[in-house]
Design an enzyme around this catalytic site. Structure first.
Site, PDB file in Angstrom:
ATOM      1  N   GLU A 181       0.841  -1.190   0.000  1.00 42.09           N
ATOM      2  CA  GLU A 181       0.000   0.000   0.000  1.00 42.09           C
ATOM      3  C   GLU A 181       0.883   1.249   0.000  1.00 42.09           C
ATOM      4  OE1 GLU A 181      -3.830   1.668   2.566  1.00 42.09           O
ATOM      5  OE2 GLU A 181      -2.296   0.502   3.606  1.00 42.09           O
ATOM      6  N   LYS A 199     -10.043   0.484  -2.065  1.00 42.48           N
ATOM      7  CA  LYS A 199     -10.092   0.152  -0.639  1.00 42.48           C
ATOM      8  C   LYS A 199     -11.456   0.503  -0.037  1.00 42.48           C
ATOM      9  CE  LYS A 199      -7.404   0.933   3.612  1.00 42.48           C
ATOM     10  NZ  LYS A 199      -6.240   1.651   4.184  1.00 42.48           N
ATOM     11  N   CYS A 248      -4.960  -3.590   3.498  1.00 41.60           N
ATOM     12  CA  CYS A 248      -4.622  -3.157   4.851  1.00 41.60           C
ATOM     13  C   CYS A 248      -5.782  -3.299   5.850  1.00 41.60           C
ATOM     14  CB  CYS A 248      -4.092  -1.722   4.806  1.00 41.60           C
ATOM     15  SG  CYS A 248      -3.087  -1.271   6.262  1.00 41.60           S
TER      16      CYS A 248
END
Length: 272
Positions: free
Chosen positions: A41, A114, A156
């Site tokens: 990321e 995301k 993440c």
């Protein structure tokens, strides 16, 4: 079997420097035989402030970071998972944290935005994160066909929401790739256990490239990039600093595990 790799970086505010470092590490991973390489990321920039990413945002399908990913994938003949990059969204004051996927011809074949945004005060520290101030959340999970198997993409903070991965495995996911920038504090407590849990409960491979080290903005990320097999065994781990992990993805082994230990067939979603 196919060898896959996860790149670990300690990215800074200079996009050009980060891209040079990324290509160097990709080239090293390819020398080991890797055919799929995943970046972490924010690989292209970790700025002084969260909003710095807005300054380098790109229009979907064009821009220097996307050009880098395409040309690098083609140059080295690998599938390249582009961590996350800032892509323009609906709000001019925000970006999408987009993971873009390129095949070995340099063609873009997928994109995931995301979904879960890291808006937290990290316990026991003075660290405060408000990703929603600069990022527009995505809405759609992504599972895609590749030569390596059915690939699921997450990023993440998504790791903490197991219902997303159960939905993905029901769509056929065999390999989960989760580019990350876990903080040192949360990483030391939760990174490995969460990654191994996702592999175990979904009987899938997990490829987890992470940021790892000290950053110029004062932040410290946990590192420990890993590749994990469907039984939850860590096949390779790189603790801190720039480097990579690599391991073989064996779909025959995955199929045998799922057949012998048919947890996914034993789901009961309407328990009372």
């Amino acid at each position: 079997m196919n060898k896959c790799a996860a790149i670990q970086m300690a990215s800074g505010p200079s996009v050009s420097s980060n891209l040079l470092e990324a290509e160097k590490l990709i080239a090293e991973a390819v020398k080991t035989g890797a055919k799929l390489v995943a970046l972490p990321e924010n690989f292209a920039m970790m700025g002084d402030r969260e909003i710095d990413k807005i300054k380098i945002k790109e229009v979907d399908g064009t821009g220097p970071i996307q050009k880098f990913l395409s040309s690098t994938a083609k140059k080295y003949g690998v599938w390249l998972i582009g961590g996350t990059i800032p892509i323009a969204g609906n709000d001019d004051n925000k970006v999408r944290a987009a993971c873009v996927i390129y095949n070995d011809l340099g063609e873009r074949v997928g994109r995931y935005d995301k979904i879960h945004l890291f808006d937290v005060n990290v316990p026991g520290t003075d660290e405060v994160y408000r990703e929603s101030d600069s990022i527009e959340r995505g809405e759609q999970a992504v599972v895609m066909d590749t030569p390596f198997g059915k690939l699921g993409i997450a990023v993440c903070y998504d790791l903490r929401f197991p219902e997303v991965f159960r939905k993905m495995v029901m769509q056929g996911m065999e390999i989960l790739v989760i580019p990350s920038a876990f903080t040192a504090k949360t990483g030391s407590a939760h990174w490995e256990v969460l990654l191994r849990a996702r592999a175990i409960e979904n009987l899938c491979y997990v490829i987890a490239p992470n940021q790892g080290g000290f950053h110029l903005n004062g932040r410290k990320t946990y590192g420990h990039s890993m590749i994990i097999d469907p039984w939850g065994m860590v096949l390779d781990c790189y603790k801190t600093g720039a480097g990579f992990v690599a391991a073989d993805i064996d779909l025959e082994k995955l199929a045998k595990v799922r057949s012998a230990f048919p947890v996914l067939n034993h789901r009961r979603v309407n328990c009372e």
